[in-house]
Design a protein around this motif. Structure first.
Motif, PDB file in Angstrom:
ATOM      1  N   GLY A  36       0.889   5.999  -7.205  1.00 52.17           N
ATOM      2  CA  GLY A  36      -0.455   6.357  -7.639  1.00 52.17           C
ATOM      3  C   GLY A  36      -1.178   5.228  -8.343  1.00 52.17           C
ATOM      4  O   GLY A  36      -1.954   5.479  -9.284  1.00 52.17           O
ATOM      5  N   GLN A  53       0.823  -1.202   0.000  1.00 50.98           N
ATOM      6  CA  GLN A  53       0.000   0.000   0.000  1.00 50.98           C
ATOM      7  C   GLN A  53       0.858   1.254   0.000  1.00 50.98           C
ATOM      8  O   GLN A  53       0.548   2.238  -0.682  1.00 50.98           O
ATOM      9  CB  GLN A  53      -0.928   0.002   1.214  1.00 50.98           C
ATOM     10  CG  GLN A  53      -1.966   1.121   1.188  1.00 50.98           C
ATOM     11  CD  GLN A  53      -2.827   1.080  -0.059  1.00 50.98           C
ATOM     12  OE1 GLN A  53      -3.430   0.044  -0.375  1.00 50.98           O
ATOM     13  NE2 GLN A  53      -2.923   2.182  -0.805  1.00 50.98           N
ATOM     14  N   GLU A  54       1.958   1.233   0.741  1.00 49.16           N
ATOM     15  CA  GLU A  54       2.844   2.385   0.759  1.00 49.16           C
ATOM     16  C   GLU A  54       3.417   2.662  -0.635  1.00 49.16           C
ATOM     17  O   GLU A  54       3.491   3.812  -1.075  1.00 49.16           O
ATOM     18  CB  GLU A  54       3.985   2.158   1.750  1.00 49.16           C
ATOM     19  CG  GLU A  54       3.537   2.191   3.220  1.00 49.16           C
ATOM     20  CD  GLU A  54       4.645   1.791   4.181  1.00 49.16           C
ATOM     21  OE1 GLU A  54       4.528   2.079   5.395  1.00 49.16           O
ATOM     22  OE2 GLU A  54       5.629   1.166   3.713  1.00 49.16           O
ATOM     23  N   ASP A 111       0.661   4.058  -2.948  1.00 51.80           N
ATOM     24  CA  ASP A 111       0.446   5.494  -2.751  1.00 51.80           C
ATOM     25  C   ASP A 111       1.563   6.290  -3.415  1.00 51.80           C
ATOM     26  O   ASP A 111       1.325   7.375  -3.986  1.00 51.80           O
ATOM     27  CB  ASP A 111       0.422   5.805  -1.244  1.00 51.80           C
ATOM     28  CG  ASP A 111      -0.788   5.189  -0.549  1.00 51.80           C
ATOM     29  OD1 ASP A 111      -1.759   4.842  -1.265  1.00 51.80           O
ATOM     30  OD2 ASP A 111      -0.738   5.007   0.687  1.00 51.80           O
ATOM     31  N   GLU A 112       2.813   5.769  -3.364  1.00 51.75           N
ATOM     32  CA  GLU A 112       3.953   6.464  -3.961  1.00 51.75           C
ATOM     33  C   GLU A 112       3.818   6.574  -5.473  1.00 51.75           C
ATOM     34  O   GLU A 112       4.116   7.627  -6.068  1.00 51.75           O
ATOM     35  CB  GLU A 112       5.257   5.743  -3.600  1.00 51.75           C
ATOM     36  CG  GLU A 112       6.514   6.377  -4.200  1.00 51.75           C
ATOM     37  CD  GLU A 112       7.789   5.643  -3.821  1.00 51.75           C
ATOM     38  OE1 GLU A 112       8.794   5.781  -4.567  1.00 51.75           O
ATOM     39  OE2 GLU A 112       7.801   4.920  -2.789  1.00 51.75           O
TER      40      GLU A 112
END
Length: 303
Positions: free
Chosen positions: A278, A271-272, A275-276
């Protein structure tokens, strides 16, 4: 080990040259060693005058017939000397064969003008060849290399009065008698009392393997050769192999692999990274899976 068939012997020009020539070249050629000994003991002994005449014929004119007669007349000497070394467990015929080589060397170097008989001169050469043969073939590991060790090897067993270990007083006595160091005596006693042992065990009839030194001499640490090679291969895989595999990836895939697996403390989550970049976490997982497959192919050359 020299074979009784290997040396080229001087052969007689006597009454029955075929059979006796084979015997000289090979002490077992007459059927048994006893037959050979009987044959050489029937050969005539030369007088001092005959010996001197033959020796000069060989020395001055390289008369091989003269050398042959000198050798034949002293074969019984070789048999007598070889018999003294039967206690070393080597074949009597081989000991005689080696002694015959020494006898021929003595004949080649004998000078009749020195005033000594060939028998006195030849003893040294016969014993030297037999000693060398015993030292080379008595054990797989050579037990005597220096002059002092060779002297001890051929004298210590006869000088020991009993089967048990030598006392310090006996060690000193033998060392003084043979003019060697006491520590040399003690070391040779240990060498003579030991036995050759195979490093690896032999298979038995029931499919088991004999207990052998390999069982307790193997190094359980990482210094054992196979472990050293394994560690070296692992280091190569972790170093240049991994670097090469990472270079096959595009920038995004490489960033994901490094963030997930090559961090000193706790890698990034899906998930990290999602998010990085997109994208969804599932998309990061797919990129990661394809990158891992590509890296495994690149690492095949290092595996």
């Amino acid at each position: 080990m020299k074979s009784a068939n290997s040396s080229s012997m001087i052969v007689p020009a006597a009454t029955n040259p075929g059979a006796l020539a084979m015997a000289i070249a090979n002490p077992g050629a007459l059927g048994t060693i006893d037959a050979y000994i009987g044959a050489v003991n029937r050969l005539p002994v030369l007088t001092a005058e005959q010996e001197s005449t033959l020796a000069r014929q060989y020395r001055d004119g390289q008369d091989l017939n003269a050398a042959r007669e000198l050798v034949l007349s002293h074969l019984r000497l070789v048999v007598a000397i070889a018999r003294q070394y039967l206690g070393y467990g080597l074949p009597h015929a081989d000991l005689i064969q080696e002694g015959n080589v020494g006898l021929m060397k003595a004949v080649k170097r004998f000078d009749p003008d020195r005033g000594v008989r060939l028998v006195s001169f030849a003893i040294h050469w016969i014993k030297a060849e037999i000693h060398e043969y015993i030292l080379k073939n008595w054990r797989l590991v050579k037990v005597a290399t220096t002059k002092a060790q060779r002297k001890l090897f051929f004298n210590l067993r006869s000088m020991k009065r009993e089967a048990h270990a030598l006392t310090p007083e006996q060690v000193e006595e033998i060392a003084t008698s043979l003019n060697v160091r006491p520590q040399d005596v003690a070391e040779m006693e240990v060498r003579l009392s030991g036995q050759d042992m195979a490093l690896e065990g032999r298979g038995t009839d029931d499919g088991e393997t004999d207990f052998a030194p390999i069982a307790y001499l193997s190094d359980e640490g990482r210094s054992e050769p196979s472990h050293v090679l394994e560690d070296r291969r692992r280091d190569q895989l972790h170093g240049e192999g991994l670097s090469s595999a990472l270079e096959t990836l595009d920038a995004r895939s490489r960033r994901i692999i490094e963030a997930r697996w090559l961090q000193d403390e706790g890698g990034s989550t899906l998930q990290e990274l999602a998010d990085e970049f997109g994208v969804s976490a599932e998309r990061i997982r797919q990129i990661e899976a394809r990158a891992m497959t590509k890296m495994r192919g690149a690492l095949a050359d290092y595996a």
